[in-house]
Design a protein around this motif. Structure first.
Motif, PDB file in Angstrom:
ATOM      1  N   ARG A 257       0.821  -1.215   0.000  1.00 32.16           N
ATOM      2  CA  ARG A 257       0.000   0.000   0.000  1.00 32.16           C
ATOM      3  C   ARG A 257       0.854   1.264   0.000  1.00 32.16           C
ATOM      4  NH1 ARG A 257      -3.312  -1.672   5.273  1.00 32.16           N
ATOM      5  NH2 ARG A 257      -1.113  -1.740   5.905  1.00 32.16           N
ATOM      6  N   ASP A 258       2.147   1.105   0.195  1.00 35.96           N
ATOM      7  CA  ASP A 258       3.077   2.241   0.242  1.00 35.96           C
ATOM      8  C   ASP A 258       4.200   1.997  -0.762  1.00 35.96           C
ATOM      9  OD1 ASP A 258       4.866   4.257   0.787  1.00 35.96           O
ATOM     10  OD2 ASP A 258       4.952   3.908   2.946  1.00 35.96           O
TER      11      ASP A 258
ATOM     12  N   TRP B  62      -9.903  -5.320   7.849  1.00 32.90           N
ATOM     13  CA  TRP B  62      -9.829  -4.057   7.100  1.00 32.90           C
ATOM     14  C   TRP B  62      -9.033  -3.004   7.860  1.00 32.90           C
ATOM     15  CZ3 TRP B  62     -14.458  -2.276   3.695  1.00 32.90           C
ATOM     16  CH2 TRP B  62     -14.766  -3.282   2.773  1.00 32.90           C
ATOM     17  N   GLU B  63      -8.667  -3.292   9.090  1.00 33.06           N
ATOM     18  CA  GLU B  63      -7.818  -2.420   9.910  1.00 33.06           C
ATOM     19  C   GLU B  63      -8.413  -1.010  10.041  1.00 33.06           C
ATOM     20  OE1 GLU B  63      -3.782  -2.496   8.542  1.00 33.06           O
ATOM     21  OE2 GLU B  63      -3.654  -4.685   8.619  1.00 33.06           O
TER      22      GLU B  63
ATOM     23  N   ASP C 289      -9.328   2.388  11.682  1.00 32.88           N
ATOM     24  CA  ASP C 289      -8.561   3.254  12.570  1.00 32.88           C
ATOM     25  C   ASP C 289      -9.393   4.490  12.919  1.00 32.88           C
ATOM     26  OD1 ASP C 289      -6.474   4.328  14.036  1.00 32.88           O
ATOM     27  OD2 ASP C 289      -5.475   5.185  12.284  1.00 32.88           O
TER      28      ASP C 289
ATOM     29  N   ASN D 118     -14.366   3.629   3.825  1.00 31.63           N
ATOM     30  CA  ASN D 118     -13.054   3.575   3.207  1.00 31.63           C
ATOM     31  C   ASN D 118     -12.083   4.590   3.798  1.00 31.63           C
ATOM     32  OD1 ASN D 118     -14.013   1.531   1.594  1.00 31.63           O
ATOM     33  ND2 ASN D 118     -14.402   2.846  -0.170  1.00 31.63           N
ATOM     34  N   THR D 119     -12.606   5.653   4.371  1.00 28.73           N
ATOM     35  CA  THR D 119     -11.747   6.608   5.067  1.00 28.73           C
ATOM     36  C   THR D 119     -11.203   6.006   6.348  1.00 28.73           C
ATOM     37  OG1 THR D 119     -12.971   8.486   4.157  1.00 28.73           O
ATOM     38  CG2 THR D 119     -11.646   8.900   6.112  1.00 28.73           C
ATOM     39  N   ARG D 120     -12.040   5.229   7.020  1.00 29.41           N
ATOM     40  CA  ARG D 120     -11.638   4.634   8.297  1.00 29.41           C
ATOM     41  C   ARG D 120     -10.754   3.399   8.122  1.00 29.41           C
ATOM     42  NH1 ARG D 120     -15.154   4.984  12.599  1.00 29.41           N
ATOM     43  NH2 ARG D 120     -13.666   3.589  13.600  1.00 29.41           N
TER      44      ARG D 120
ATOM     45  N   LYS E 205      -7.888   0.944   6.561  1.00 26.18           N
ATOM     46  CA  LYS E 205      -6.580   1.016   5.907  1.00 26.18           C
ATOM     47  C   LYS E 205      -6.295  -0.194   5.032  1.00 26.18           C
ATOM     48  CE  LYS E 205      -4.409   1.386   9.822  1.00 26.18           C
ATOM     49  NZ  LYS E 205      -3.303   1.524  10.810  1.00 26.18           N
ATOM     50  N   ASN E 206      -7.145  -1.221   5.132  1.00 23.43           N
ATOM     51  CA  ASN E 206      -6.842  -2.484   4.466  1.00 23.43           C
ATOM     52  C   ASN E 206      -8.044  -3.011   3.686  1.00 23.43           C
ATOM     53  OD1 ASN E 206      -4.573  -4.343   4.211  1.00 23.43           O
ATOM     54  ND2 ASN E 206      -5.877  -5.870   5.184  1.00 23.43           N
TER      55      ASN E 206
ATOM     56  N   LYS F 242      -7.491  -0.510  -1.355  1.00 22.91           N
ATOM     57  CA  LYS F 242      -6.119  -0.290  -0.909  1.00 22.91           C
ATOM     58  C   LYS F 242      -5.218  -1.482  -1.239  1.00 22.91           C
ATOM     59  CE  LYS F 242      -6.049   3.771   1.147  1.00 22.91           C
ATOM     60  NZ  LYS F 242      -5.136   4.855   0.672  1.00 22.91           N
TER      61      LYS F 242
END
Length: 274
Positions: free
Chosen positions: A62-63, A91-92, A94, A113-115, A117-118, A122
């Protein structure tokens, strides 16, 4: 670009190696004497699974900025990454949602999708695209585990499976690979069965047997439906490296019919050219 058969001198980068399919892919590669590098966010977990038998590259698909070190001297990429089709703790989120927030997560895509990270975008779309962007230009093959239904998202039961966009994301990942002009093999398994495996013992993985006792059926395109053993999907990922005829192919894989005593991958892959 012509795709050559793999040799034991080649170095294979496995993304998603700590997942069910990825564990078996890694075990199969090691059994064949291949050199393996794992791309992982958790080096300790990967090392616990495979000890000193593999190289470890810490990175996150993802990075994009974390990927170049993992790409040095690799010849193949096998991408087994993925997440759940429906919102879950994987979905991790956060921060982690409470019970009341789950309702909003289920109905509000932007909030979800904003909350998370997975989520599939993504991982299966942006993450795969990042792997493609970072891949060396002389890569011999990019193998990607996708899913049946990517071309049938408007048909049941795939429209239900795609309720939160997992097939949309898988398809975007496929498109990134195909348009890259890298040699590729895209495997679209049916509903995954057998595993995932929680045992980190390599010998256990190598002795894994499919409980379905059915044969392996492959077909170009996206027409098949049914279950697919993680054991056979992982084997297909690895065996495809040794058959140039599987290059630049996208095919479905399911388990059907009587299982032979030995799975003959040469015969199975020959069906793709018929």
């Amino acid at each position: 670009m012509t795709s050559l058969a793999a040799s034991v001198n080649d170095l294979v980068l496995v993304a998603g190696a700590t997942g069910g399919v990825g564990q078996l892919v890694t075990a199969n590669l090691l059994q064949k004497g291949m050199k393996v590098r794992l791309l992982t966010r958790n080096a300790a977990q990967a090392r616990k699974m495979f000890n000193q038998q593999v190289e470890i590259a810490v990175g996150d698909i993802r990075d994009l900025t974390t990927l170049p070190p993992a790409m040095q001297d690799i010849n193949y990429i096998i991408c087994c990454t993925g997440t759940t089709a429906f919102p879950s703790q994987r979905w991790e989120f956060d921060p982690p949602p409470n019970l009341l927030e789950w309702g909003r997560i289920l109905i509000d895509a932007e909030y979800r999708n904003t909350r998370a990270k997975n989520h599939p975008v993504k991982v299966d779309a942006e993450g795969v695209s990042n792997l493609v962007s970072a891949a060396p230009p002389l890569l011999k093959r990019f193998v990607f585990v996708s899913s049946v239904g990517v071309d049938r998202k408007d048909q049941p039961p795939f429209n239900i499976l795609n309720a939160f966009g997992v097939l949309d994301a898988k398809q975007k990942g496929e498109q990134a690979i195909i348009t890259s002009r890298l040699p590729y093999t895209i495997i679209r398994p049916g509903r995954l069965i057998d595993g995932p495996y929680t045992s980190y013992d390599l010998n256990t993985l190598l002795k894994a047997q499919t409980g379905g006792k059915q044969g392996v059926v492959v077909e170009t395109g996206d027409y098949l439906a049914g279950d697919a053993s993680r054991i056979d999907v992982a084997a297909a990922c690895v065996e495809s490296l040794f058959y140039p005829g599987t290059a630049n192919q996208a095919f479905s894989l399911v388990n059907k019919g009587t299982r032979p005593y030995v799975i003959n991958w040469e015969t199975i892959f020959a069906q793709l050219s018929q």
